[in-house]
Design an enzyme around this catalytic site. Structure first.
Site, mmCIF file in Angstrom:
data_model
loop_
_atom_site.group_PDB
_atom_site.id
_atom_site.type_symbol
_atom_site.label_atom_id
_atom_site.label_comp_id
_atom_site.label_asym_id
_atom_site.label_seq_id
_atom_site.Cartn_x
_atom_site.Cartn_y
_atom_site.Cartn_z
ATOM 1 N N HIS A 168 0.827 -1.209 0.000
ATOM 2 C CA HIS A 168 0.000 0.000 0.000
ATOM 3 C C HIS A 168 0.858 1.254 0.000
ATOM 4 C CE1 HIS A 168 0.485 -0.832 4.392
ATOM 5 N NE2 HIS A 168 0.630 0.473 4.490
ATOM 6 N N HIS A 201 3.861 7.257 3.729
ATOM 7 C CA HIS A 201 4.816 6.149 3.556
ATOM 8 C C HIS A 201 4.346 5.199 2.477
ATOM 9 C CE1 HIS A 201 2.052 4.250 6.611
ATOM 10 N NE2 HIS A 201 2.279 3.165 5.912
ATOM 11 N N GLU A 224 7.673 1.226 4.969
ATOM 12 C CA GLU A 224 7.153 0.198 5.872
ATOM 13 C C GLU A 224 7.398 -1.155 5.222
ATOM 14 O OE1 GLU A 224 2.878 0.351 6.351
ATOM 15 O OE2 GLU A 224 2.929 -0.975 8.093
HETATM 16 CO CO CO Z 1 1.141 1.384 6.258
#
Ligand code: CO
Length: 136
Positions: A7, A79, A130
């Site tokens: 994502h 992020h 991440e």
């Molecule tokens: Co995230």
């Protein structure tokens, strides 16, 4: 080491309004809001088929997103998240190459109930990364 882009996360000042835009203006499928007090955020996921957009709103008084929104009051890209097969292994390899893992360096359980960690944006061209452990 990294697999799929899981994502891209956008910090937003008003989650309900942002979710409405993605659902009603852009015609996307948007999840119900999910509060993640241990991460200081409430999230919704927008499913775009090949990946997801995670909309983040601050939760609580000590949210890591609050400072970001002070600097970016309209919201902004926060992020991006890549999948890895073994997060402990990934952390070890990255730290051996000088990359900094945020916090205490240990994975936490993220929005999908899977272990995640974050890499310092200064080590990745200004982008917070991440990593999420997921069978590839
Ligand atoms: Co995230």
């Amino acid at each position: 080491m990294i697999g799929r882009l899981n994502h891209i996360a956008i910090a937003v000042p008003d989650l309900a309004a942002a979710a409405r835009k993605y659902r009603d203006m852009l015609g996307a499928s948007v999840s119900a809001p999910q509060a993640l007090p241990e991460h200081g955020v409430t999230v919704v996921f927008v499913d775009t088929g090949n990946t997801k957009v995670e909309l983040l709103e601050p939760l609580g008084t000590d949210s890591p997103i609050a400072k970001f929104l002070e600097k970016n009051p309209d919201g902004g890209m926060h992020h991006m998240c890549f999948e890895v097969e073994d997060i402990a292994d990934a952390a070890r390899l990255l730290q051996a190459q000088g990359a900094r893992v945020l916090g205490d360096g240990q994975p936490k359980i993220g929005a999908h109930g899977l272990p995640v960690l974050f890499l310092h944006p200064k080590d990745f061209d200004g982008v917070l990364i991440e990593l999420e452990e997921r069978a590839l």
